[in-house]
Write a protein that holds these residues in place. Sequence first.
Motif, short mmCIF file in Angstrom:
data_model
loop_
_atom_site.label_atom_id
_atom_site.label_comp_id
_atom_site.label_asym_id
_atom_site.label_seq_id
_atom_site.Cartn_x
_atom_site.Cartn_y
_atom_site.Cartn_z
N ALA A 181 -12.56 0.53 5.59
CA ALA A 181 -13.81 0.86 5.18
C ALA A 181 -14.83 1.23 6.06
N PRO A 182 -15.94 2.12 5.91
CA PRO A 182 -16.67 2.74 6.93
C PRO A 182 -17.36 1.63 7.78
N GLY A 183 -17.33 1.76 9.03
CA GLY A 183 -18.00 0.72 10.07
C GLY A 183 -17.08 -0.61 10.35
N ARG A 184 -15.86 -0.71 9.84
CA ARG A 184 -15.02 -1.87 9.81
C ARG A 184 -13.61 -1.34 10.57
N PRO A 185 -13.16 -2.36 11.42
CA PRO A 185 -11.98 -2.07 12.03
C PRO A 185 -10.77 -2.24 11.11
N ALA A 186 -9.76 -1.07 11.15
CA ALA A 186 -8.42 -1.10 10.40
C ALA A 186 -7.56 -2.22 10.52
N GLU A 187 -7.15 -2.87 9.52
CA GLU A 187 -5.96 -3.77 9.48
C GLU A 187 -4.57 -3.16 8.94
N VAL A 188 -3.78 -2.67 9.95
CA VAL A 188 -2.56 -2.05 9.57
C VAL A 188 -1.39 -3.15 9.74
N THR A 224 7.79 -0.20 5.99
CA THR A 224 6.39 -0.42 5.06
C THR A 224 5.13 -0.21 5.88
N VAL A 225 4.23 0.55 5.77
CA VAL A 225 3.00 0.83 6.39
C VAL A 225 1.70 0.17 5.40
N ASP A 226 1.21 -0.92 5.36
CA ASP A 226 0.03 -1.40 4.70
C ASP A 226 -1.20 -1.33 5.38
N ASP A 227 -2.24 -0.92 4.60
CA ASP A 227 -3.54 -0.88 5.18
C ASP A 227 -4.49 -1.41 4.25
N ALA A 228 -5.87 -2.09 4.75
CA ALA A 228 -6.77 -2.60 3.82
C ALA A 228 -7.87 -1.55 3.49
N GLY A 229 -7.65 -0.18 3.29
CA GLY A 229 -8.66 0.75 2.93
C GLY A 229 -8.83 1.02 1.60
N PRO A 230 -9.41 2.01 1.15
CA PRO A 230 -9.59 2.46 -0.15
C PRO A 230 -8.44 2.75 -0.94
N PRO A 279 -0.56 -5.03 -1.03
CA PRO A 279 -1.14 -6.44 -1.38
C PRO A 279 -2.47 -6.56 -0.68
N ARG A 280 -2.71 -5.84 0.48
CA ARG A 280 -4.00 -5.92 1.26
C ARG A 280 -5.05 -5.31 0.37
N GLY A 281 -4.86 -4.55 -0.63
CA GLY A 281 -5.81 -3.78 -1.46
C GLY A 281 -5.87 -2.25 -0.86
N GLY A 282 -5.32 -1.93 -0.08
CA GLY A 282 -5.22 -0.54 0.35
C GLY A 282 -4.01 0.22 -0.24
#
Length: 421
Positions: A335-342, A353-359, A406-409
Amino acid sequence: MTAAEARARRLRRRLTALFTLTSAVGLIALAAFAIRTDDHSWRNQLDDALNLQTSRAIPLLGTGENGRPDVQALKDGIETECPLLTVVATKADKSTIVYQPRRACVGPRNEDIEEAAAAAVKEGEAIATDVLGEEGQEIRLVAEPYAAADGAAPEGALVAAADMSADQAAHRRLTLLLIGGCAGLVALSAAAGHLLSGRAIRPALTALRQQEEFLADAAHDLRTPAASLRILAETALRDDASRDAALERTVRLADRMGDLIDGLLTRARMTAGVSAPDRRPMRLDQLVEAVAEDTETGGHHVTVRTEPVVVVADPDLLRRAVANLLGNALVHGHAPGRPAEVELTVTADGTLTVDDAGPGVPRELADSLFQRFRSGSASGSSGLGLSIASWVAHAHGGTLATTTSPRGGARFILHLAPRTK
């Protein structure tokens, strides 16, 4: 359609026309030869049969009173109920019919018979001619001269006649059949020529399309960095205080442009098939760990979980694919202004498998996500990273797919067949 494609298509039409014309000329020549040969063949056969009739009848002629031919032996020797022979005497250039069957199967006109006999006597040899019968049918006449008893000059001729309507009808049927066959074969050759010319110019069209796509990719991806470089250079020239920061940004932007150019060249070489992947056994888990370690995260968090697995792949291409997937997650997976969790996960079946918590990936972009000028951002920003990753996966017989993490991204799944031995 571009001008180059239009020229290629015109070339295809010209090749098709040339192929069709060449085939048509050859087929027409063969058909004409076959028609002419058939016409000569059946006429020669008919003439031979009629000549046999006259040759057998001439010895049966005798000399009667007043020098007129004696035809009694000829009458007695005719076995058919439908005789074809007519005896014509010629004196002082005047032809007179001496004997003519009462029930002739063929009914030529007397003047045609006399004219043919006169011509044979004049030429001194057998002649053949075509005439029309009393009922309009086509008749073949063969006149053969006969000499007097003393062996002097010919004094008359025997004329044999045959109805050739059936032979003419058969010849016309053959002619129509050959014309129809030629038309069909010309149409078939036109279709074959169109298909073959299309296959012949297909590589040229593909090369033109690849060239245009490469130029479009290069122009699209280099336009913004080039403009940014100009702005940074102008800033450094105007403001001494911002010069160091501008130069640092310039260096980073130059590195980015270098990566873009490498990506463009990689994609162009893969598309054109200039170089095949240099496949060799390698540890996928170690490569992913090395890519994650070498990648500048910029404050983002990257977690790596791996299991040992060996795949057969080109190390450079696979490294670029993994780096592109990781870079896409770092840029768009937060999300804007927040660090990525990959999170990067490698399993023993050859799956990364590449997972992220973005949009996540918008549904409307799912079908075209791996095309050029697409990326995983919700804004639909453009790039080549995912396109190149997809190309690398398919070049190695693998797959690249996306789903919801599963992280939502977004979750990107790169699968390569593991080495079995």
